[in-house]
Design an enzyme around this catalytic site. Sequence first.
Site, PDB file in Angstrom:
ATOM      1  N   CYS A   1      -2.334  -0.410   7.529  1.00  0.00           N
ATOM      2  CA  CYS A   1      -1.579   0.833   7.396  1.00  0.00           C
ATOM      3  C   CYS A   1      -1.679   1.675   8.661  1.00  0.00           C
ATOM      4  CB  CYS A   1      -2.045   1.611   6.174  1.00  0.00           C
ATOM      5  SG  CYS A   1      -1.611   0.782   4.624  1.00  0.00           S
TER       6      CYS A   1
ATOM      7  N   GLU B   1       0.981   3.896   1.802  1.00  0.00           N
ATOM      8  CA  GLU B   1       1.478   4.308   3.111  1.00  0.00           C
ATOM      9  C   GLU B   1       2.660   3.454   3.553  1.00  0.00           C
ATOM     10  OE1 GLU B   1      -1.693   3.506   2.188  1.00  0.00           O
ATOM     11  OE2 GLU B   1      -3.077   4.144   3.752  1.00  0.00           O
TER      12      GLU B   1
ATOM     13  N   CYS C   1      -6.194   1.753   5.853  1.00  0.00           N
ATOM     14  CA  CYS C   1      -6.780   0.485   6.272  1.00  0.00           C
ATOM     15  C   CYS C   1      -6.190   0.102   7.636  1.00  0.00           C
ATOM     16  CB  CYS C   1      -6.495  -0.590   5.226  1.00  0.00           C
ATOM     17  SG  CYS C   1      -4.763  -1.136   5.198  1.00  0.00           S
TER      18      CYS C   1
ATOM     19  N   HIS D   1       0.855  -1.180   0.000  1.00  0.00           N
ATOM     20  CA  HIS D   1       0.000   0.000   0.000  1.00  0.00           C
ATOM     21  C   HIS D   1       0.895   1.235   0.000  1.00  0.00           C
ATOM     22  CE1 HIS D   1      -3.808  -2.033   1.865  1.00  0.00           C
ATOM     23  NE2 HIS D   1      -3.252  -2.773   0.907  1.00  0.00           N
TER      24      HIS D   1
END
Length: 149
Positions: free
Chosen positions: A86, A55, A83, A53
């Site tokens: 993260c 992040e 999410c 992801h």
Amino acid sequence: MTFKSHMQAALSEAQAAAARGEVPVGAVIVSPEGQVVAAEGNRVRELADPSAHAEILAIRAVCAAVGSERLTGYDLYVTLEPCPMCASAISQARIARLYYGAADPKSGGVAHGPRIFTHPQSHHVPEVYDGIDAAACEILLREFFAARR
């Protein structure tokens, strides 16, 4: 010191992710001095890595650059509510401030879902600012998914 949003840089990363066929999420990390030190977009499909992801990739890049797992004083801008995975990484990295654009009622982990920062196991809670350029972030996501339906 005057506040300067870096959400436009995160949106640029999200647009680049969309162009690669990735879910259009972008993230940038800003140093305590106000400099963008990492800019990433989702690369889950490209890297065949469910943890890739935006992040996570940005946090990894800055941690490697500064030689520390702690990013005390750093800010993270991301186009979509992080999410749970993260959000946990943000806490572990000790990010000072989290700025995000679009809310994510389906998969979010900050204001929705498990609300990671409210758990006693979350040893660090960043300052959280939501709705930053939310309309632009939402449009990008909506158009991306509409094109795939």
